[in-house]
Design a protein around this motif. Sequence first.
Motif, short mmCIF file in Angstrom:
data_model
loop_
_atom_site.label_atom_id
_atom_site.label_comp_id
_atom_site.label_asym_id
_atom_site.label_seq_id
_atom_site.Cartn_x
_atom_site.Cartn_y
_atom_site.Cartn_z
N ALA A 123 -84.56 -4.48 -18.53
CA ALA A 123 -83.87 -5.71 -18.11
C ALA A 123 -83.90 -5.88 -16.60
O ALA A 123 -84.18 -6.97 -16.08
N VAL A 183 -80.74 -12.96 -18.07
CA VAL A 183 -81.36 -12.00 -18.99
C VAL A 183 -80.51 -11.87 -20.25
O VAL A 183 -79.33 -11.51 -20.19
N CYS A 231 -76.83 -10.77 -16.75
CA CYS A 231 -77.32 -10.13 -17.97
C CYS A 231 -76.20 -10.14 -19.00
O CYS A 231 -75.05 -9.79 -18.68
N ILE A 236 -85.02 -9.94 -23.70
CA ILE A 236 -85.33 -8.51 -23.84
C ILE A 236 -85.24 -8.13 -25.31
O ILE A 236 -84.17 -8.21 -25.92
#
Length: 335
Positions: free
Chosen positions: A187, A204, A239, A272
């Motif tokens: 990531a 992300v 993220c 991801i």
Amino acid sequence: MNAFIKTMTEKAAVSPCVIGFQEAGNTDILKTAEQVVGMGIGTPLLMGNRDEIEKAARESGVNTQGFTYFDFTSEENRLGLAEEYTAKFDDFSAKAVARKSKSSLCCSLFLLKLGKCDCVAGGKDYSTGDVVFHAMSIVGLQEGVESASSLGIADFPDFEGPQGNMLAIADCAITAQPDSRDLAGIAISSADTVKTLLGWEPRVAMLAFSTCGSAEHETIDVIREAVAIVREKRPDIKCDGEFQLDSAIIPAVAAKKVPRESLVAGKANVLIFPNLHAGNIGVKLIQIFGRANAYGPVLQGFKLPVCDFSRSAPVDEMLGNVAMLVIRAAAARQA
């Protein structure tokens, strides 16, 4: 040349670099090196005997003007390289460097580490496993990254997101069953790659078959731990997860499925995958059924820029990969 590759080559030409090409006996490598010079991307440094390379180039109709060479087949050159390397680094003995440098792949990586070139490219004859293994042992991984990975950039004809029809996806080629630290590193590397290459603000999303606890399984725990690691190590990166794919990229679905505020849900631009099974299947699904163009893979996670071509890649695609490599190398020089 399509619009994406054209954009990458134009951006690369702003800060040209020296590119080490490991497989100078390969016709597609020679043609790519010729394009590199023609597009002003950089200076090819070809591994091998100059006379032999130029003979092969003539037979393939390749103009070698602008090429430079390092003859790894010369014992004198290998011994000189070993002496210079061991004066600066202590991870290999002079004997080991001289022996390993009989391989054009290893030789190019030693030259990269010494700063004789800014990046290296190969993979047309060498396997991905070879490239990754030797890059890890000679160049090493970035701090905070546990494993190498690859990132693809895809454009989707019928998708409209924060970056238009484009998304970045990882890892689709390298790490089979990442643990939480591996996933976190993937990531982090992916966020840095898209920021450098494309100028995006990375958002992300860690993908799963669950969204925010809608299911429980030990494999989901790995993903949640990875999110926590990214937030601890790199709080500057947006993220979040775990998210199902629709929750990650479709705002209306995120509004229903994600029961909390999120800077990523519904507007992710970096996806991801939880493992290589999902990544490999996913990239083929988007290409075959989604009619998406996929660019890369961009090999990432190393201390210095390394490229691994797909063995079946045409020259235009290889040129695009080299352009992305040069952009990353230029950013590394300026860091």
